[in-house]
Design an enzyme around this catalytic site. Sequence first.
Site, PDB file in Angstrom:
ATOM      1  N   HIS A 127      80.628  54.755 110.937  1.00 43.93           N
ATOM      2  CA  HIS A 127      80.395  54.100 109.643  1.00 43.93           C
ATOM      3  C   HIS A 127      79.039  54.463 109.043  1.00 43.93           C
ATOM      4  CE1 HIS A 127      78.152  50.999 111.978  1.00 43.93           C
ATOM      5  NE2 HIS A 127      77.512  50.821 110.813  1.00 43.93           N
TER       6      HIS A 127
ATOM      7  N   ASP B 166      84.968  53.531 115.741  1.00 41.72           N
ATOM      8  CA  ASP B 166      83.681  53.691 115.046  1.00 41.72           C
ATOM      9  C   ASP B 166      82.726  54.512 115.923  1.00 41.72           C
ATOM     10  OD1 ASP B 166      81.680  53.486 113.217  1.00 41.72           O
ATOM     11  OD2 ASP B 166      81.140  51.414 113.736  1.00 41.72           O
TER      12      ASP B 166
ATOM     13  N   SER C 116      72.417  50.509 113.090  1.00 40.39           N
ATOM     14  CA  SER C 116      73.786  50.993 113.306  1.00 40.39           C
ATOM     15  C   SER C 116      73.771  52.430 113.821  1.00 40.39           C
ATOM     16  CB  SER C 116      74.583  50.939 112.002  1.00 40.39           C
ATOM     17  OG  SER C 116      74.774  49.608 111.600  1.00 40.39           O
TER      18      SER C 116
END
Length: 705
Positions: free
Chosen positions: A502, A557, A654
């Site tokens: 992502h 992901d 992230s």
Amino acid sequence: MWLLYLLVPAMFCRAGGSIPIPQKLFGEVTSPLFPKPYPNNFETTTVITVPTGYRVKLVFQQFDLEPSEGCFYDYVKISADKKSLGRFCGQLGSPLGNPPGKKEFMSQGNKMLLTFHTDFSNEENGTIMFYKGFLAYYQAVDLDECASQSKSGEEDPQPQCQHLCHNYVGGYFCSCLPGYELQKDRHSCQAECSSELYTEASGYISSLEYPRSYPPDLRCNYSIRVERGLTLHLKFLEPFEIDDHQQVHCPYDQLQIYANGKNIGEFCGKQRPPDLDTSSNAVDLLFFTDESGDSRGWNLRYTTEIIKCPQPKTLDEFTIIQNLQPQYQFRDYFIATCKQGYQLIEGNQVLHSFTAVCQDDGTWHRAMPRCKIKDCGQPRNLPNGAFRYTTTMGVNTYKARIQYYCHKPYYKMQTRAGSRESEQGVYTCTAQGIWKNEQKGEKIPRCLPVCGKPVNPVEQRQRIIGGQKAKMGNFPWQVFTNIHGRGGGALLGDRWILTAAHTLYPKEHEAQTNASLDVFLGHTNVEELMKLGNHPIRRVSVHPDYRQDESHNFEGDIALLELENSVTLGPNLLPICLPDNETFYDLGLMGYVSGFGVMEEKIAHDLRFVRLPVANPQACETWLRGKNRMDVFSQNMFCAGHPSLKQDACQGDSGGVFAVRDPNTDRWVATGIVSWGIGCSRGYGFYTKVLNYVDWIKKEMEEED
């Protein structure tokens, strides 16, 4: 058969003259009216002619003429070559006369005359007698001119051959002795020895007329030409005699000898020259004489021998001549090689083989080479490693040895099962001039990155929110990304980045393939990272299960970024390991999450970290439902943290990894990837479970190795 009649005048009166017979090889001659009685008072001459080069042979088959003493009345007279061969009359057995019988009459030339004479009557004691006359046959017989020319008594003899005469049917020809040439008259000979050529491998050559006196005014050239590779030897025989002078060397007559155009001797007198080894396949003998003298000349025998080349000799102790022969002659060859570990050198050129051939002049067609020790050249550089000599430093020749090694502790040498690193790294300069390892051959070893072994591992237990900055070397695998905003990642190997899908394709954005990919490694400060520079990306690989358009589903992901160039590992740049079992996800196991994300609602300028426990999946699921969230929490994810804790990953973290230290191997393992959550420090954080994607990761990485 020609039947020739002597025609008689109608009144049988005396007739005179001659009757020529057309030139034939055979025929017959008869008296007039034969076999009827011949006429009286008659005389004529028949001329018998055969082709030139033949003689006339005449034989009477029947003969009946009036007999008389001395053949005075009727007779046949035969003549040839201006000589009479006889006068004949009567019959066989008559008391008077001279019948020819079966006698053969032979001319020396190609003509014969037959004269037939009768008187006025044929009476005997008053009685008229009738005589039949004669029948004779002639034929052409070969004339042996060579025999007849020795008889020089004829008034008009044939021209004589000066040297040799050769008879054949119908003629003859003349020839000359060796060294003489037949002249235009085809009979006389003149000395000619200006271009005598001898090509046999052996033979005799002598002066003209030897051992008789040689002719005057000679200009003789005797050339001997034999096959290349042969050398001529000359041996003079006795007697040897050429006009000489006591005070001046060879002023009158002389014999000069040339080999390959070079004069090797000039001889005269009575002393036989020594045997001559000319060392040549081409020899010329020039013999000159003046207008006088009475010497017998010379005679020699020439022989040939195959020319020999000198015995090949090596230039050094390392050269080997295969199957060395005791002697080498024309067209023989030898092959030179080197001892093991050496190579042939001709001039400055390296040879793969060497052959020399013995030439026709007794020399080898190429010079002996030398042998030089094989040089393997400078060993190849080992990426992320080096080598050291275990033999003499800097010497790269045959039997030299080196040891490759990797830069520890950041790299280790790739080894086969059951082999040691020391064995893998040993290379020897072989006889082929190539560095080789017993196991790997020519291929040099490979230095593999050592994962999960930071030289300055983290010891603090503070968290990202409320925690302190990470020190250099605490998390050397940490990657700072700036794609659609800040993000993180971890180094795998020396050219791969593990991150969250992502960060490349955010859920709130449309799919983009041309976004700028900025990746930084090797420091804990953002400003310093920028100074170190961006690492270009060669390839992006996103897991196929990831769906950008499903905002509440972070399944798959995970993504990999392949760097354009491998990085050089060091204390501040090391890869992290991949998990290999489920124990890394045991409940309560503590892990570390590091990143450059938001800290207390401020953007962090330095790398920070937090220590979090692996949470119970059911507790996380219950917590999610209590928030009325529809987010997917699958078996490919795990959660960490606790609602009571005020620490968690946040925006900008992230893609970073959940790092766990393996107590059994003392190595750090990336068990999870920071994926999603609800706010910052507000409960559990959710991570991609890396163990479930290890096969995919390895497959992607192996495709490019």
